[in-house]
Design a protein around this motif. Structure first.
Motif, PDB file in Angstrom:
ATOM      1  N   SER A 171       0.810  -1.223   0.000  1.00 30.96           N
ATOM      2  CA  SER A 171       0.000   0.000   0.000  1.00 30.96           C
ATOM      3  C   SER A 171       0.841   1.270   0.000  1.00 30.96           C
ATOM      4  CB  SER A 171      -0.931   0.021   1.221  1.00 30.96           C
ATOM      5  OG  SER A 171      -0.177   0.130   2.416  1.00 30.96           O
ATOM      6  N   SER A 172       2.164   1.133  -0.074  1.00 34.00           N
ATOM      7  CA  SER A 172       3.026   2.310  -0.005  1.00 34.00           C
ATOM      8  C   SER A 172       2.885   3.175  -1.252  1.00 34.00           C
ATOM      9  CB  SER A 172       4.487   1.898   0.189  1.00 34.00           C
ATOM     10  OG  SER A 172       4.952   1.151  -0.910  1.00 34.00           O
ATOM     11  N   ILE A 173       3.155   4.458  -1.081  1.00 32.73           N
ATOM     12  CA  ILE A 173       3.062   5.438  -2.154  1.00 32.73           C
ATOM     13  C   ILE A 173       4.353   6.242  -2.209  1.00 32.73           C
ATOM     14  CG2 ILE A 173       1.866   7.502  -2.995  1.00 32.73           C
ATOM     15  CD1 ILE A 173       0.127   5.099  -3.242  1.00 32.73           C
ATOM     16  N   MET A 174       4.923   6.341  -3.407  1.00 34.94           N
ATOM     17  CA  MET A 174       6.085   7.206  -3.627  1.00 34.94           C
ATOM     18  C   MET A 174       5.700   8.295  -4.620  1.00 34.94           C
ATOM     19  SD  MET A 174       9.231   4.478  -3.830  1.00 34.94           S
ATOM     20  CE  MET A 174       9.180   2.922  -2.934  1.00 34.94           C
ATOM     21  N   GLY A 175       6.425   9.393  -4.575  1.00 29.89           N
ATOM     22  CA  GLY A 175       6.121  10.452  -5.526  1.00 29.89           C
ATOM     23  C   GLY A 175       6.769  11.770  -5.150  1.00 29.89           C
ATOM     24  N   GLN A 195      19.178   8.303 -12.683  1.00 28.64           N
ATOM     25  CA  GLN A 195      20.155   7.221 -12.772  1.00 28.64           C
ATOM     26  C   GLN A 195      19.539   5.885 -12.378  1.00 28.64           C
ATOM     27  OE1 GLN A 195      22.969   7.419 -14.115  1.00 28.64           O
ATOM     28  NE2 GLN A 195      23.924   9.411 -13.789  1.00 28.64           N
ATOM     29  N   LEU A 196      18.573   5.935 -11.480  1.00 29.31           N
ATOM     30  CA  LEU A 196      17.974   4.705 -10.962  1.00 29.31           C
ATOM     31  C   LEU A 196      16.945   4.117 -11.912  1.00 29.31           C
ATOM     32  CD1 LEU A 196      17.918   2.870  -8.412  1.00 29.31           C
ATOM     33  CD2 LEU A 196      15.982   4.243  -7.623  1.00 29.31           C
ATOM     34  N   HIS A 215       3.662  -1.616  -6.841  1.00 30.11           N
ATOM     35  CA  HIS A 215       3.950  -2.532  -7.942  1.00 30.11           C
ATOM     36  C   HIS A 215       4.436  -1.775  -9.188  1.00 30.11           C
ATOM     37  CE1 HIS A 215       2.802  -6.342  -6.137  1.00 30.11           C
ATOM     38  NE2 HIS A 215       1.785  -5.719  -5.556  1.00 30.11           N
ATOM     39  N   GLU A 216       3.960  -0.552  -9.386  1.00 33.98           N
ATOM     40  CA  GLU A 216       4.530   0.248 -10.471  1.00 33.98           C
ATOM     41  C   GLU A 216       5.969   0.621 -10.138  1.00 33.98           C
ATOM     42  OE1 GLU A 216       3.607   4.169 -13.259  1.00 33.98           O
ATOM     43  OE2 GLU A 216       2.651   4.009 -11.281  1.00 33.98           O
ATOM     44  N   ALA A 217       6.224   0.949  -8.868  1.00 36.86           N
ATOM     45  CA  ALA A 217       7.589   1.252  -8.442  1.00 36.86           C
ATOM     46  C   ALA A 217       8.505   0.057  -8.664  1.00 36.86           C
ATOM     47  CB  ALA A 217       7.603   1.665  -6.971  1.00 36.86           C
ATOM     48  N   LEU A 218       7.987  -1.137  -8.428  1.00 37.05           N
ATOM     49  CA  LEU A 218       8.766  -2.347  -8.670  1.00 37.05           C
ATOM     50  C   LEU A 218       9.066  -2.504 -10.153  1.00 37.05           C
ATOM     51  CD1 LEU A 218       9.955  -4.987  -7.456  1.00 37.05           C
ATOM     52  CD2 LEU A 218       7.738  -6.054  -7.919  1.00 37.05           C
ATOM     53  N   ALA A 219       8.073  -2.252 -11.007  1.00 30.09           N
ATOM     54  CA  ALA A 219       8.281  -2.359 -12.453  1.00 30.09           C
ATOM     55  C   ALA A 219       9.288  -1.326 -12.950  1.00 30.09           C
ATOM     56  CB  ALA A 219       6.943  -2.182 -13.176  1.00 30.09           C
ATOM     57  N   ARG A 225      11.792  -4.857  -3.776  1.00 31.43           N
ATOM     58  CA  ARG A 225      10.918  -5.903  -3.258  1.00 31.43           C
ATOM     59  C   ARG A 225       9.576  -5.264  -2.903  1.00 31.43           C
ATOM     60  NH1 ARG A 225      15.459  -7.693  -3.959  1.00 31.43           N
ATOM     61  NH2 ARG A 225      16.630  -9.230  -2.718  1.00 31.43           N
ATOM     62  N   VAL A 226       8.497  -6.005  -3.106  1.00 33.65           N
ATOM     63  CA  VAL A 226       7.182  -5.594  -2.619  1.00 33.65           C
ATOM     64  C   VAL A 226       6.684  -6.680  -1.670  1.00 33.65           C
ATOM     65  CG1 VAL A 226       4.775  -5.114  -3.211  1.00 33.65           C
ATOM     66  CG2 VAL A 226       6.613  -4.209  -4.650  1.00 33.65           C
ATOM     67  N   VAL A 227       6.278  -6.280  -0.490  1.00 32.27           N
ATOM     68  CA  VAL A 227       5.859  -7.228   0.538  1.00 32.27           C
ATOM     69  C   VAL A 227       4.508  -6.794   1.094  1.00 32.27           C
ATOM     70  CG1 VAL A 227       8.240  -7.786   1.132  1.00 32.27           C
ATOM     71  CG2 VAL A 227       7.068  -5.950   2.362  1.00 32.27           C
ATOM     72  N   PRO A 228       3.796  -7.711   1.747  1.00 34.84           N
ATOM     73  CA  PRO A 228       2.517  -7.332   2.366  1.00 34.84           C
ATOM     74  C   PRO A 228       2.696  -6.206   3.382  1.00 34.84           C
ATOM     75  CG  PRO A 228       2.725  -9.712   2.250  1.00 34.84           C
ATOM     76  CD  PRO A 228       4.072  -9.153   1.878  1.00 34.84           C
ATOM     77  N   ASP A 229       1.630  -5.464   3.610  1.00 35.00           N
ATOM     78  CA  ASP A 229       1.670  -4.370   4.574  1.00 35.00           C
ATOM     79  C   ASP A 229       2.107  -4.881   5.943  1.00 35.00           C
ATOM     80  OD1 ASP A 229       0.811  -2.757   2.569  1.00 35.00           O
ATOM     81  OD2 ASP A 229      -1.212  -2.468   3.350  1.00 35.00           O
ATOM     82  N   GLY A 230       2.925  -4.096   6.585  1.00 34.78           N
ATOM     83  CA  GLY A 230       3.414  -4.443   7.907  1.00 34.78           C
ATOM     84  C   GLY A 230       4.660  -5.301   7.925  1.00 34.78           C
ATOM     85  N   GLN A 231       5.180  -5.676   6.746  1.00 36.97           N
ATOM     86  CA  GLN A 231       6.322  -6.597   6.705  1.00 36.97           C
ATOM     87  C   GLN A 231       7.596  -5.992   6.134  1.00 36.97           C
ATOM     88  OE1 GLN A 231       5.422 -10.450   5.013  1.00 36.97           O
ATOM     89  NE2 GLN A 231       3.400 -10.544   5.997  1.00 36.97           N
TER      90      GLN A 231
END
Length: 309
Positions: A171-175, A195-196, A215-219, A225-231
């Protein structure tokens, strides 16, 4: 095999590699706070930054959950002190940066900025002092892993970009949320992000300020890594422990060479020369002993998480 490099002997190459690995340790900013004072002011549960040691791994948490872990001047100073102390501590191999209370970091505290630019006390010379977010101008000599939960936006995204790897909860959000308020990226966002993930994708984020889900950040390669919330924190800690178990001189030489090729080399040949100059001494220091252990059956079958070579 005669391990020589031109006129430079292996011994001199080894010394050069050690100096090179420690060079980035000089890319920190001196703090007037002693280690004893740092533990008192920043490791307490009520401080804006908390820290905890787990073997050779250091956990550093931004502890302003009431402000979604937005960074004010005190928090920036504490983060700089903690990461500088980690980088100088030879008994620590990896650090994990996270946010307490469900969010990684919502950026710089705009309530503080609203009082005027004088409150920031910005250091314009990037080699002379920390950035507004604190450690964003540092070049660590050892790995940093970010455990991203909730929001990692604006300056919080820039702090996440300081890390070598990012473990993001679903559920994380970057931007670049600071786009809407006219706050520029001056903590490395325009330097590290292209660069990244490449210029095209970076400009998509920089120009629009839109939210990017895990999941877009992962792509994109923004998350590893994408993990369940809280992990995220537990996954990042396990990843840090795995990285910490590897032979560290070799790991740091390879890491340092990758950063050098990306940011410092002016040509392919220069990057290759740097890799060779700093890799050959590691053959003597760690690879020979590692090869002997491998020959005896240790570490075979891809058991990386259990490898103690």
């Amino acid at each position: 095999m005669a391990l020589t490099l031109g006129r430079m002997s292996v011994n001199s190459a080894f010394r050069r590699a050690i100096l090179s690995l420690n060079y980035v340790k000089g890319q920190r900013f001196n703090s007037s706070t002693s280690n004893k004072e740092r533990k008192t002011t920043s490791s307490g549960s009520n401080g804006p930054v908390v820290s905890e040691r787990r073997g050779a791994v250091m956990l550093i948490g931004i502890n302003r959950p009431e402000a979604r872990n937005a960074v004010n001047r005190e928090t920036a100073q504490r983060l700089t002190e903690e990461l500088s102390a980690f980088d100088q501590d030879d008994s620590l191999n990896v650090t994990v940066l996270y946010g307490v209370g469900g969010n990684f970091c919502a950026g710089f505290d705009l309530k503080e900025l609203a009082h005027g630019s004088d409150s920031l006390e910005l250091e314009q010379d990037v080699s002379s002092g920390p950035g507004p977010m604190g450690p964003s101008r540092m070049r660590l000599s050892k790995p940093l892993i970010a455990a991203v939960s909730g929001y990692a936006v604006a300056g919080g995204l820039e702090l996440a970009l300081l890390a070598d790897m990012r473990v993001a909860e679903e559920s994380s959000i970057m931007g670049v949320f600071c786009r809407r308020f006219g706050v520029p990226l001056i903590d490395g966002g325009t330097v590290r992000l292209p660069q990244l993930i490449g210029l095209s994708r970076a400009l998509d984020l920089i120009l629009t300020g839109r939210p990017v889900k895990a999941h877009e950040a992962l792509a994109f390669g923004l998350a590893n890594r994408v993990v369940p919330d809280g992990q995220a924190l537990q996954e990042a800690l396990e990843l840090a422990e795995q990285v910490s178990a590897f032979p560290q001189l070799c790991l740091r030489a390879d890491r340092n060479s990758a950063y050098h090729a990306l940011f410092d080399s002016t040509s392919f040949n220069q990057a290759m020369q740097y890799e060779t100059d700093n890799g050959i001494p590691v053959v003597i220091a760690e690879a020979v002993a590692g090869a002997a252990k491998f020959s005896s059956g240790v570490g075979r079958g891809g058991t990386f998480s259990k490898s103690k070579l």
